[in-house]
Motif scaffolding. Sequence first.
Motif, short mmCIF file in Angstrom:
data_model
loop_
_atom_site.label_atom_id
_atom_site.label_comp_id
_atom_site.label_asym_id
_atom_site.label_seq_id
_atom_site.Cartn_x
_atom_site.Cartn_y
_atom_site.Cartn_z
N ALA A 1 112.51 28.67 67.74
CA ALA A 1 112.07 29.95 67.17
C ALA A 1 111.59 29.69 65.74
O ALA A 1 112.36 29.21 64.89
CB ALA A 1 113.22 30.96 67.17
N MET B 1 125.29 25.03 61.84
CA MET B 1 126.05 23.89 62.38
C MET B 1 125.60 22.58 61.74
O MET B 1 126.39 21.65 61.61
CB MET B 1 125.89 23.84 63.91
CG MET B 1 126.77 22.81 64.55
SD MET B 1 128.54 23.17 64.27
CE MET B 1 129.28 21.59 64.60
N ASP C 1 122.10 19.08 67.00
CA ASP C 1 122.38 20.44 67.47
C ASP C 1 121.19 20.89 68.32
O ASP C 1 120.09 21.08 67.80
CB ASP C 1 122.60 21.37 66.27
CG ASP C 1 122.94 22.80 66.70
OD1 ASP C 1 122.93 23.08 67.91
OD2 ASP C 1 123.21 23.62 65.79
C1 SAM Z 1 123.70 30.77 70.11
S1 SAM Z 1 122.52 30.13 68.97
C2 SAM Z 1 123.41 28.75 68.28
C3 SAM Z 1 122.96 28.38 66.87
C4 SAM Z 1 123.61 27.13 66.28
N1 SAM Z 1 123.56 26.03 67.19
C5 SAM Z 1 125.03 27.35 65.86
O1 SAM Z 1 125.94 26.80 66.51
O2 SAM Z 1 125.28 28.04 64.86
C6 SAM Z 1 121.35 29.36 70.10
C7 SAM Z 1 120.08 28.87 69.45
O3 SAM Z 1 119.36 28.07 70.39
C8 SAM Z 1 117.99 28.29 70.21
N2 SAM Z 1 117.29 27.88 71.46
C9 SAM Z 1 117.39 28.48 72.67
N3 SAM Z 1 116.64 27.82 73.59
C10 SAM Z 1 116.07 26.78 72.94
C11 SAM Z 1 115.20 25.73 73.36
N4 SAM Z 1 114.77 25.63 74.63
N5 SAM Z 1 114.79 24.83 72.43
C12 SAM Z 1 115.22 24.92 71.14
N6 SAM Z 1 116.04 25.90 70.69
C13 SAM Z 1 116.47 26.81 71.58
C14 SAM Z 1 117.90 29.77 69.92
O4 SAM Z 1 116.69 30.13 69.29
C15 SAM Z 1 119.12 29.94 69.00
O5 SAM Z 1 118.77 29.73 67.67
#
Ligand code: SAM
Length: 218
Positions: A101, A83, A75
């Motif tokens: 984060a 997920m 993921d």
């Molecule tokens: C919309 S949420 C989706 C969470 C999870 N994948 C789900 O489906 O329940 C997007 C996540 O991506 C993380 N994220 C965004 N940019 C990122 C990066 N460059 N590297 C790692 N995580 C990142 C955010 O902190 C957030 O937790």
Amino acid sequence: MNLIRRLPELAMAGEEWWFDVTRGVRTAGTAFLKDLTILSDASDSKLYMPVRPRRARQALRALPIRDYAEYTFIDMGSGKGRMLLLAAECPFRRILGIEFAAELHRQAVENIAACRGIWLRCRQIESVAMDAADFRFPDDNLVLYFFNPFGCATMRRVLEELRTSLKRLPRDVLLVTIFPEFEALIGAEGYLRLCRRLHRCHIYRAYAAGDFRPGRRI
Ligand SMILES: C[S@@+](CC[C@H](N)C(=O)[O-])C[C@H]1O[C@@H](n2cnc3c(N)ncnc32)[C@H](O)[C@@H]1O
């Protein structure tokens, strides 16, 4: 009347609540990244919002693979790990979440440790605290999952790394995008072909760079 209009929203809240309560975890709620400690540059991302369990399960069921145990699930932007725990309802070889984060990663680690119940068919689940743009893919067959994690700049770097990784070692790789906002970007990568289209979910398969044959299974 108002209540009828709010029914979908209430159903979603109930589904989230049920998921957390039955597993003893905390994945619900949204969070703005500006309020969190980000391990690199957050300019290309905005929000934590967990996937709806029903949508995630639809995508997992639609994967065109015979044996989950031949694949590592990743993921990209895994938040509090919802997920990861949903993917673990399938017997994947291994499950990884990449999250930049700090607070969300910590919650994911707690959730993985706390998750109880009969649902888990994969016990090798890990949340990795790092920027997805710097992640190097393992040499396994892969299912890569994206739910609105970041913008095109980061996605370009991820796809570039995937191309390099596949050139070095051809193997079967599937990309799952929920709310497929990367359609144009992925379409521009000649080696990725759309193989399943569901409601708000696209599944792509990588073909060995250059010759468009499905990647060799390892
Ligand atoms: C919309 S949420 C989706 C969470 C999870 N994948 C789900 O489906 O329940 C997007 C996540 O991506 C993380 N994220 C965004 N940019 C990122 C990066 N460059 N590297 C790692 N995580 C990142 C955010 O902190 C957030 O937790």
